[in-house]
Design an enzyme around this catalytic site. Structure first.
Site, short mmCIF file in Angstrom:
data_model
loop_
_atom_site.label_atom_id
_atom_site.label_comp_id
_atom_site.label_asym_id
_atom_site.label_seq_id
_atom_site.Cartn_x
_atom_site.Cartn_y
_atom_site.Cartn_z
N SER A 1 -16.91 12.54 17.66
CA SER A 1 -16.74 13.60 18.66
C SER A 1 -15.53 14.48 18.33
O SER A 1 -15.53 15.68 18.62
CB SER A 1 -16.62 13.02 20.07
OG SER A 1 -15.43 12.29 20.22
N ASN A 2 -14.52 13.90 17.71
CA ASN A 2 -13.40 14.75 17.26
C ASN A 2 -13.82 15.65 16.11
O ASN A 2 -13.39 16.81 16.03
CB ASN A 2 -12.20 13.88 16.86
CG ASN A 2 -11.38 13.46 18.06
OD1 ASN A 2 -10.71 14.28 18.68
ND2 ASN A 2 -11.47 12.18 18.42
N MET B 1 -11.52 4.25 10.63
CA MET B 1 -10.89 2.98 10.99
C MET B 1 -10.51 2.14 9.77
O MET B 1 -10.78 0.94 9.73
CB MET B 1 -11.84 2.19 11.91
CG MET B 1 -12.10 2.89 13.21
SD MET B 1 -10.57 3.30 14.12
CE MET B 1 -11.25 3.74 15.70
N ARG B 2 -9.93 2.80 8.79
CA ARG B 2 -9.42 2.08 7.62
C ARG B 2 -8.07 2.65 7.24
O ARG B 2 -7.85 3.86 7.33
CB ARG B 2 -10.37 2.25 6.43
CG ARG B 2 -11.53 1.31 6.40
CD ARG B 2 -12.33 1.53 5.14
NE ARG B 2 -11.64 1.07 3.94
CZ ARG B 2 -11.68 -0.17 3.49
NH1 ARG B 2 -12.35 -1.10 4.15
NH2 ARG B 2 -11.04 -0.50 2.39
N LEU B 3 -7.21 1.75 6.80
CA LEU B 3 -5.90 2.18 6.30
C LEU B 3 -6.10 2.80 4.91
O LEU B 3 -6.79 2.22 4.07
CB LEU B 3 -4.99 0.96 6.20
CG LEU B 3 -3.50 1.20 5.98
CD1 LEU B 3 -2.90 1.99 7.12
CD2 LEU B 3 -2.79 -0.15 5.82
N LEU B 4 -5.51 3.97 4.69
CA LEU B 4 -5.59 4.59 3.36
C LEU B 4 -4.57 3.95 2.43
O LEU B 4 -3.41 3.74 2.82
CB LEU B 4 -5.34 6.09 3.45
CG LEU B 4 -6.37 6.91 4.21
CD1 LEU B 4 -5.91 8.36 4.31
CD2 LEU B 4 -7.75 6.81 3.57
N GLU C 1 -7.91 14.60 23.39
CA GLU C 1 -8.02 14.51 21.92
C GLU C 1 -8.77 15.73 21.39
O GLU C 1 -8.39 16.32 20.38
CB GLU C 1 -8.78 13.24 21.51
CG GLU C 1 -8.02 11.95 21.71
CD GLU C 1 -8.72 10.78 21.05
OE1 GLU C 1 -9.19 10.92 19.90
OE2 GLU C 1 -8.80 9.71 21.67
N HIS D 1 -4.71 9.36 17.09
CA HIS D 1 -4.69 8.00 17.62
C HIS D 1 -4.70 8.07 19.15
O HIS D 1 -3.94 8.86 19.73
CB HIS D 1 -3.44 7.26 17.12
CG HIS D 1 -3.39 5.85 17.59
ND1 HIS D 1 -4.24 4.88 17.10
CD2 HIS D 1 -2.63 5.23 18.55
CE1 HIS D 1 -3.98 3.73 17.71
NE2 HIS D 1 -3.03 3.93 18.59
N ASN E 1 -3.99 12.30 11.25
CA ASN E 1 -4.76 11.30 11.97
C ASN E 1 -4.59 11.53 13.46
O ASN E 1 -3.56 12.05 13.91
CB ASN E 1 -4.25 9.89 11.62
CG ASN E 1 -5.05 8.80 12.33
OD1 ASN E 1 -6.29 8.85 12.37
ND2 ASN E 1 -4.36 7.82 12.90
C1 GAR Z 1 -10.86 8.44 18.83
O1 GAR Z 1 -10.51 8.01 20.13
C2 GAR Z 1 -9.68 8.34 17.89
O2 GAR Z 1 -8.47 8.67 18.51
C3 GAR Z 1 -9.72 6.89 17.53
O3 GAR Z 1 -11.09 6.65 17.32
C4 GAR Z 1 -11.85 7.46 18.20
C5 GAR Z 1 -12.91 8.16 17.40
O4 GAR Z 1 -13.79 8.83 18.24
N1 GAR Z 1 -8.96 6.61 16.37
C6 GAR Z 1 -8.23 5.50 16.23
O5 GAR Z 1 -8.22 4.61 17.05
C7 GAR Z 1 -7.41 5.42 14.95
N2 GAR Z 1 -6.48 4.38 15.02
P1 GAR Z 1 -14.78 9.93 17.64
O6 GAR Z 1 -15.52 9.26 16.48
O7 GAR Z 1 -15.72 10.23 18.76
O8 GAR Z 1 -13.98 11.11 17.22
#
Ligand code: GAR
Length: 226
Positions: free
Chosen positions: A14-15, A91-94, A175, A110, A108
C-alpha cells in the site's frame, strides 16, 4: 529531473501504491525502475504490473545464504537503473554491501516512532506497551535495523483498547502521506545527512496550508500535495 527509484516490498504494497499515485499525479518527481519482492506472491508485485512497472519476484528462499541473496538483489536494483532504493514494507535486513552501494540513497518506513519499537510488529508492540502516542518514521537505511537518520515522523493518538490492527490502520493513513513526501524531498535533492541527523533544505516556494494534519504532529511539516 526525475529520480529513478527501485521499490522493495514483501507484502501488500500500500505504501508502494501511495508512491505510484503521487508519481502519476505529478507531485513526486520520481520514476519506478523496478518493484522487487522477496516473496513472489507479494501483492505489491501485482500493483506494479497493473501500473506497467517492472515487477521482479526474487524469493530469498531460493538462495543459499544472505550474501548470495543480497548480491542478486543489488544486481536487480542496479540493472534496473535505479539511483535510489525505497523500502516499502520490505521485511529483510539489507547486507553491508547493498547498503554501501546505495549509502545515503536508501529510505525505509517503519510503523513506530523510532527509536521505540524497532523490528517486526512495531504497531502491536506499541499497542501492547500502552503508549498514548504512536506513529511512523521514515529514515535513511544503514547496516543496523531501523536505525539510520530520521527524515520525517508522524504521530497519532493511541487508545487503551487499541490492538495491532486498529493502531496499525491509524498509523498507515499517515504512512501513505509521509512516505511520498520523504521520497519527494530525496528526489528533489533537499535532504542531507549530518551524522545521526537529516537536514531538509527549504522549499523554493512558500509552504502551503497543510490541511487536516497538525504541524506539531508531523515534523517536518507536510507540504502541498501530500
Ligand atoms: C508498513 O506498515 C510499513 O511501515 C511496515 O510494513 C508495512 C507494509 O505495508 N514496515 C516495517 O514494519 C519495516 N520494519 P504495505 O506493504 O501495505 O506498504
Amino acid at each position: 529531473m526525475t529520480l529513478p527509484i527501485a521499490v522493495l516490498v514483501s507484502g501488500t504494497g500500500s505504501n508502494l501504491q501511495a508512491l505510484i499515485d503521487h508519481i502519476e499525479d505529478g507531485t513526486l518527481p520520481a520514476r519506478i525502475t523496478a518493484v522487487v519482492a522477496n516473496k513472489p506472491e507479494a501483492y505489491g508485485l501485482t500493483r506494479a504490473r497493473k501500473h506497467g512497472l517492472a515487477a521482479v519476484g526474487l524469493p530469498h528462499a531460493a538462495f543459499p545464504d544472505r550474501a548470495a541473496y543480497d548480491a542478486a538483489l543489488l544486481a536487480a536494483v542496479r540493472d534496473s537503473g535505479a539511483e535510489a532504493v525505497v523500502l516499502a514494507g520490505f521485511m529483510r535486513l539489507l547486507g553491508p554491501e547493498f547498503v554501501a552501494a546505495y549509502r545515503g540513497r536508501i529510505l525505509n518506513i517503519h510503523p513506530a516512532l523510532l527509536p521505540s519499537f524497532p523490528g517486526l510488529h512495531g504497531q502491536g508492540a506499541a499497542a501492547d506497551y500502552g503508549v498514548t502516542i504512536a506513529g511512523a518514521t521514515v529514515h535513511f537505511v544503514d547496516e543496523i535495523m531501523d536505525n539510520g537518520p530520521i527524515v520525517i515522523q508522524a504521530a497519532v493518538p493511541a487508545r487503551p483498547d487499541d490492538d495491532a490492527k486498529s493502531l496499525g490502520e491509524r498509523i498507515m493513513t499517515l504512512e501513505h502521506r509521509i512516505y511520498p513526501q520523504a521520497v519527494n524531498w530525496l528526489a528533489t535533492g533537499r535532504l542531507t545527512i549530518h551524522g545521526r541527523k537529516t537536514r531538509l533544505a527549504p522549499a523554493d516556494t512558500p509552504l502551503a496550508d497543510i490541511g487536516d494534519v497538525m504541524p506539531c504532529l508531523v515534523n517536518p511539516p507536510l507540504e502541498a500535495g501530500f
